[in-house]
Every structure is written in structure tokens, then in C-alpha cells.
Scaffold this active site. Structure first.
Site, PDB file in Angstrom:
ATOM      1  N   CYS A 100       0.811  -1.229   0.000  1.00 16.93           N
ATOM      2  CA  CYS A 100       0.000   0.000   0.000  1.00 16.93           C
ATOM      3  C   CYS A 100       0.840   1.274   0.000  1.00 16.93           C
ATOM      4  O   CYS A 100       0.331   2.351  -0.287  1.00 16.93           O
ATOM      5  CB  CYS A 100      -0.927   0.011   1.205  1.00 16.93           C
ATOM      6  N   HIS A 241      -3.722   6.814   3.447  1.00 19.31           N
ATOM      7  CA  HIS A 241      -4.059   5.538   2.808  1.00 19.31           C
ATOM      8  C   HIS A 241      -5.460   5.125   3.260  1.00 19.31           C
ATOM      9  O   HIS A 241      -5.785   5.183   4.445  1.00 19.31           O
ATOM     10  CB  HIS A 241      -3.019   4.487   3.207  1.00 19.31           C
ATOM     11  N   ASN A 271     -10.082  -0.715   0.312  1.00 18.66           N
ATOM     12  CA  ASN A 271      -8.615  -0.573   0.275  1.00 18.66           C
ATOM     13  C   ASN A 271      -8.116  -1.013  -1.097  1.00 18.66           C
ATOM     14  O   ASN A 271      -8.184  -2.198  -1.438  1.00 18.66           O
ATOM     15  CB  ASN A 271      -8.014  -1.439   1.392  1.00 18.66           C
TER      16      ASN A 271
HETATM   17  N1  ACO Z   1     -17.805 -10.087   9.631  1.00 15.38           N
HETATM   18  C1  ACO Z   1     -18.175 -10.437  10.877  1.00 15.38           C
HETATM   19  N2  ACO Z   1     -17.303 -10.775  11.834  1.00 15.38           N
HETATM   20  C2  ACO Z   1     -16.004 -10.767  11.522  1.00 15.38           C
HETATM   21  C3  ACO Z   1     -15.538 -10.416  10.241  1.00 15.38           C
HETATM   22  C4  ACO Z   1     -16.500 -10.071   9.277  1.00 15.38           C
HETATM   23  N3  ACO Z   1     -16.158  -9.711   8.019  1.00 15.38           N
HETATM   24  N4  ACO Z   1     -14.199 -10.475  10.223  1.00 15.38           N
HETATM   25  C5  ACO Z   1     -13.810 -10.857  11.448  1.00 15.38           C
HETATM   26  N5  ACO Z   1     -14.916 -11.048  12.240  1.00 15.38           N
HETATM   27  C6  ACO Z   1     -14.974 -11.457  13.640  1.00 15.38           C
HETATM   28  C7  ACO Z   1     -13.730 -12.191  14.085  1.00 15.38           C
HETATM   29  O1  ACO Z   1     -13.816 -13.559  13.755  1.00 15.38           O
HETATM   30  C8  ACO Z   1     -13.757 -11.938  15.570  1.00 15.38           C
HETATM   31  O2  ACO Z   1     -14.703 -12.833  16.166  1.00 15.38           O
HETATM   32  P1  ACO Z   1     -14.422 -13.495  17.614  1.00 15.38           P
HETATM   33  O3  ACO Z   1     -14.322 -12.332  18.551  1.00 15.38           O
HETATM   34  O4  ACO Z   1     -15.595 -14.369  17.810  1.00 15.38           O
HETATM   35  O5  ACO Z   1     -13.112 -14.208  17.460  1.00 15.38           O
HETATM   36  C9  ACO Z   1     -14.324 -10.523  15.700  1.00 15.38           C
HETATM   37  O6  ACO Z   1     -15.012 -10.276  14.459  1.00 15.38           O
HETATM   38  C10 ACO Z   1     -13.268  -9.456  15.914  1.00 15.38           C
HETATM   39  O7  ACO Z   1     -12.190  -9.683  14.978  1.00 15.38           O
HETATM   40  P2  ACO Z   1     -10.971  -8.701  14.861  1.00 15.38           P
HETATM   41  O8  ACO Z   1     -10.035  -9.221  13.837  1.00 15.38           O
HETATM   42  O9  ACO Z   1     -10.439  -8.436  16.236  1.00 15.38           O
HETATM   43  O10 ACO Z   1     -11.713  -7.383  14.320  1.00 15.38           O
HETATM   44  P3  ACO Z   1     -11.143  -5.938  14.149  1.00 15.38           P
HETATM   45  O11 ACO Z   1     -11.940  -4.970  14.920  1.00 15.38           O
HETATM   46  O12 ACO Z   1      -9.652  -5.895  14.332  1.00 15.38           O
HETATM   47  O13 ACO Z   1     -11.458  -5.618  12.614  1.00 15.38           O
HETATM   48  C11 ACO Z   1     -10.241  -5.531  10.542  1.00 15.38           C
HETATM   49  C12 ACO Z   1     -10.889  -6.428  11.616  1.00 15.38           C
HETATM   50  C13 ACO Z   1     -11.334  -4.686   9.918  1.00 15.38           C
HETATM   51  C14 ACO Z   1      -9.590  -6.418   9.508  1.00 15.38           C
HETATM   52  C15 ACO Z   1      -9.178  -4.606  11.204  1.00 15.38           C
HETATM   53  O14 ACO Z   1      -8.341  -5.365  12.031  1.00 15.38           O
HETATM   54  C16 ACO Z   1      -8.300  -3.861  10.206  1.00 15.38           C
HETATM   55  O15 ACO Z   1      -8.749  -2.987   9.512  1.00 15.38           O
HETATM   56  N6  ACO Z   1      -6.981  -4.160  10.184  1.00 15.38           N
HETATM   57  C17 ACO Z   1      -5.995  -3.407   9.412  1.00 15.38           C
HETATM   58  C18 ACO Z   1      -6.060  -3.620   7.927  1.00 15.38           C
HETATM   59  C19 ACO Z   1      -5.005  -2.729   7.265  1.00 15.38           C
HETATM   60  O16 ACO Z   1      -4.926  -1.559   7.540  1.00 15.38           O
HETATM   61  N7  ACO Z   1      -4.135  -3.277   6.465  1.00 15.38           N
HETATM   62  C20 ACO Z   1      -2.975  -2.470   6.056  1.00 15.38           C
HETATM   63  C21 ACO Z   1      -2.872  -2.166   4.697  1.00 15.38           C
HETATM   64  S1  ACO Z   1      -3.302  -3.479   3.648  1.00 15.38           S
HETATM   65  C22 ACO Z   1      -1.963  -3.723   2.563  1.00 15.38           C
HETATM   66  O17 ACO Z   1      -0.849  -3.338   2.749  1.00 15.38           O
HETATM   67  C23 ACO Z   1      -2.268  -4.605   1.409  1.00 15.38           C
END
Ligand code: ACO
Length: 317
Positions: A100, A241, A271
Site C-alpha cells: 500500500c 491511505h 482498500n
Molecule cells: N464479519 C463479521 N465478523 C467478523 C468479520 C466479518 N467480516 N471479520 C472478522 N470477524 C470477527 C472475528 O472472527 C472476531 O470474532 P471473535 O471475537 O468471535 O473471534 C471478531 O469479528 C473481531 O475480529 P478482529 O479481527 O479483532 O476485528 P477488528 O476490529 O480488528 O477488525 C479488521 C478487523 C477490519 C480487519 C481490522 O483489524 C483492520 O482494519 N486491520 C488493518 C487492515 C489494514 O490496515 N491493512 C494495512 C494495509 S493493507 C496492505 O498493505 C495490502
């Protein structure tokens, strides 16, 4: 050419519109058709950039493409494919891999090439058919990403009101495994086993990435502002980003950027990795928000981990 909404994703994985919007701010993302490759998206963006810059395509003497979803894994580079499709047949062209952060990384290279006098008109393209490396059975990643492309022409100027003032770009390879496309490279060459284990798709430890992204994006902005004796109030457009609205909001609030000065496109594109920053710049430009001489602060973070920030005075017409 296609739109993938949260409701569409609900039919593919166990998720909900509310969960996606609350956790990410994303409502929909664009998906290329089966016939379109990353280079096709890149060419469309490049043609618009060339027209707006008012130059002839033949004046371009360097083409760089940043992508994590190249047309071909090894060769030819997507930059070469794009050069061929644009009919520019004698030009230095290559891809870079910085996930990214790709667009801002390329910007730092363009600055160096221009300032050294080695090149005169550089075409930068951030392009992704990221849907080709996303596992649409993995709800932790498939809700985040979308396809797209953005491009810019970087040329020489004596005018301080249209210059790239400063760029910070860095990486920390210790975190590579947290955000990775493990397979179909030399480590796990493409095989039936690689494909059965879905190693050709993006794998992410979302929660860990999230925490490091917020911290790094914030520190990066503090550093570049301090080094250039600038206050956040002097920035006309904060262009982060577009990975997740919550990440952007955390950084924006910490640094006191007003929401009106923050460019937000994550709701409609998700993204788009290396295309995210130039697509956001383009939307703001087309909305009439960015004018010549405006000071933009770009801030990005991605797989690697890589990160980068840039202070740019917009030199477009
Ligand atoms: N729908 C419903 N529930 C979900 C989903 C979904 N799509 N995805 C995960 N969950 C669940 C998980 O299984 C978990 O359930 P549990 O508590 O029963 O285990 C719960 O939701 C919480 O999961 P987390 O992973 O802790 O959720 P979080 O609040 O962290 O959100 C997300 C996840 C949106 C992916 C976030 O972590 C994020 O945005 N991370 C950063 C992404 C990013 O910036 N990447 C960098 C650039 S990308 C690149 O370089 C290509």
C-alpha cells in the site's frame, strides 16, 4: 466495472453490512471484470493523467508501476505492459513492490530522478486488480479490498509552489508475516498443493496490523511535520491511505486534522492498496477541492511492513 456491496459480501461469507461498516467504514468496492487485468486499469488512469498534464505520451521518459497484483508474476512487468498499451516503445519501465505504500515510494524515486536531471517526465501508476489475490471465503480480508488505479505525471519545476517538498519512506521486514501473500513465489512455487492451501491469496493478522498501522501512521506525520517546521493547521489536504475509516479517524483525531481537510474515499472503494492515495487525490481534484499550490500531506502504510509520508504542493493545472 463492477460494484461489490456489503450486501453482496453477505451472500458470500458470514458477515453483515453493519459489522463491515462499523469496523471499517467501507460500503462498497469496485471489482474489475474477468477480461480486465491490472494493466488495463493502469492504462485508463495513465491516459487521464497524460491528458491533464498537457504533455505528449512520447515525452514520458520513465514509467513506474506500483502493484501487488501484477499482470504476470515475474515478467514482463506491469509497467512494460502499460508502456506497450500506451504505444510508448522506447522508455525505461519497471514495477516496484511496496504494497500500500507503493505510490509514495514511487514519488520519492521520481523526486530523485527529476532533481538529478536524469529524467524529465515520469509517469507513476498505482494499479491493483487486488480481487485476483483475495480469498472470497475469508471474511477477515475479502471485505476490505477493491480494484482500481491512479496515475500522476511528475515533471521538473523551479516553482516552490508546485514542488514535492519532502518524503519519508521506510520499512521493517520483521513484520512481513502479518500481511503476506505467501505462495506462488520462489518460496512456495505455484503447485496444486499451494493452491489447495490457498497460499496464493492475501493472509492478514488484521488486529495486529491495525495497532501498528495507527501508531506508525501517526508517528510518521509527526516526524515529517516537525522536520519541515510545519503545524497540522498549515496542511490544506490530509490524504491518508484508505484502508479503514477507524484507522484514518484515529490518526486524524490525534493530529488535529479537521475532517473537512481529510480526503475520504474508503466508503466507496475500500482498500485499493497502491492505487489508494492517487485515487483519493483524483477524487478530491475532480470535486474541485485541490487547487494549484495547495499543500497535501500523504500518509501510507502497508505490507512489508512499509510506510511513507510526503509533503507535496500540487502542481496540476
Ligand atoms: N464479519 C463479521 N465478523 C467478523 C468479520 C466479518 N467480516 N471479520 C472478522 N470477524 C470477527 C472475528 O472472527 C472476531 O470474532 P471473535 O471475537 O468471535 O473471534 C471478531 O469479528 C473481531 O475480529 P478482529 O479481527 O479483532 O476485528 P477488528 O476490529 O480488528 O477488525 C479488521 C478487523 C477490519 C480487519 C481490522 O483489524 C483492520 O482494519 N486491520 C488493518 C487492515 C489494514 O490496515 N491493512 C494495512 C494495509 S493493507 C496492505 O498493505 C495490502
Amino acid at each position: 466495472s463492477q460494484i461489490l456491496s456489503n450486501s453482496d459480501l453477505k451472500k458470500m461469507v458470514d458477515t453483515s453490512d453493519e459489522w463491515i461498516e462499523k469496523r471499517t467504514g467501507i460500503k462498497e468496492r469496485r471489482i474489475a471484470s474477468a477480461e480486465e487485468a491490472t494493466s488495463d486499469l493502469g492504462v485508463k488512469a495513465a491516459l487521464i493523467a497524460i491528458e491533464r498534464a498537457g504533455i505528449d505520451a512520447k515525452e514520458i521518459d520513465l514509467i513506474i508501476c506500483a502493484t501487488l497484483s501484477p499482470d504476470h508474476l515475474c515478467m514482463p512487468s506491469t509497467a512494460c505492459v502499460i508502456a506497450g498499451k500506451l504505444g510508448i516503445n522506447d522508455v525505461m519501465a519497471f514495477d516496484i513492490s511496496a504494497a500500500c505504500s507503493g505510490f509514495v515510494y514511487m514519488l520519492s524515486m521520481a523526486k530523485a530522478y527529476i532533481e538529478s536531471g536524469m529524467k524529465k517526465n515520469i509517469l507513476l501508476i498505482g494499479a491493483e486488480k487486488i480481487s485476483s489475490v483475495v480469498d472470497y471465503t475469508d471474511r477477515g480480508t475479502c471485505i476490505l479490498f477493491g480494484d482500481g488505479a491512479g496515475a500522476a505525471i511528475i515533471g521538473a519545476t523551479e516553482d516552490k509552489n508546485e514542488a514535492i517538498l519532502d518524503i519519508h519512506a521506510s520499512a521493517d521486514g520483521r513484520y512481513g508475516d502479518l500481511l503476506i501473500t505467501p505462495g506462488c513465489g520462489s518460496k512456495f512455487p505455484c503447485s496444486q498443493e499451494t493452491l489447495d492451501n490457498k497460499l496464493n491469496f492475501i493472509k492478514m493478522q488484521g488486529n495486529d496490523v491495525y495497532k501498528i498501522a495507527v501508531k506508525t501512521l501517526t508517528n510518521d506525520v509527526i516526524d515529517i511535520l516537525e522536520k519541515n517546521n510545519l503545524e497540522s493547521s498549515q496542511i490544506d489536504h490530509f490524504i491518508p491511505h484508505q484502508a479503514n475509516f477507524r484507522i484514518i479517524e484515529a490518526v486524524r483525531a490525534k493530529l488535529n486534522f479537521p475532517i473537512e481537510k481529510t480526503v475520504l474515499t474508503v466508503a466507496k472503494y475500500g482498500n485499493t492498496s497502491a492505487a489508494s492515495i492517487p485515487m483519493a487525490m483524483n477524487d478530491a481534484y475532480e470535486e474541485g477541492r485541490i487547487k494549484r499550490g495547495d499543500l497535501m500531506l500523504l500518509d501510507t502504510f502497508g505490507g512489508g511492513f512499509t510506510w511513507a509520508s510526503a509533503l507535496v504542493r500540487f502542481g496540476g493545472k
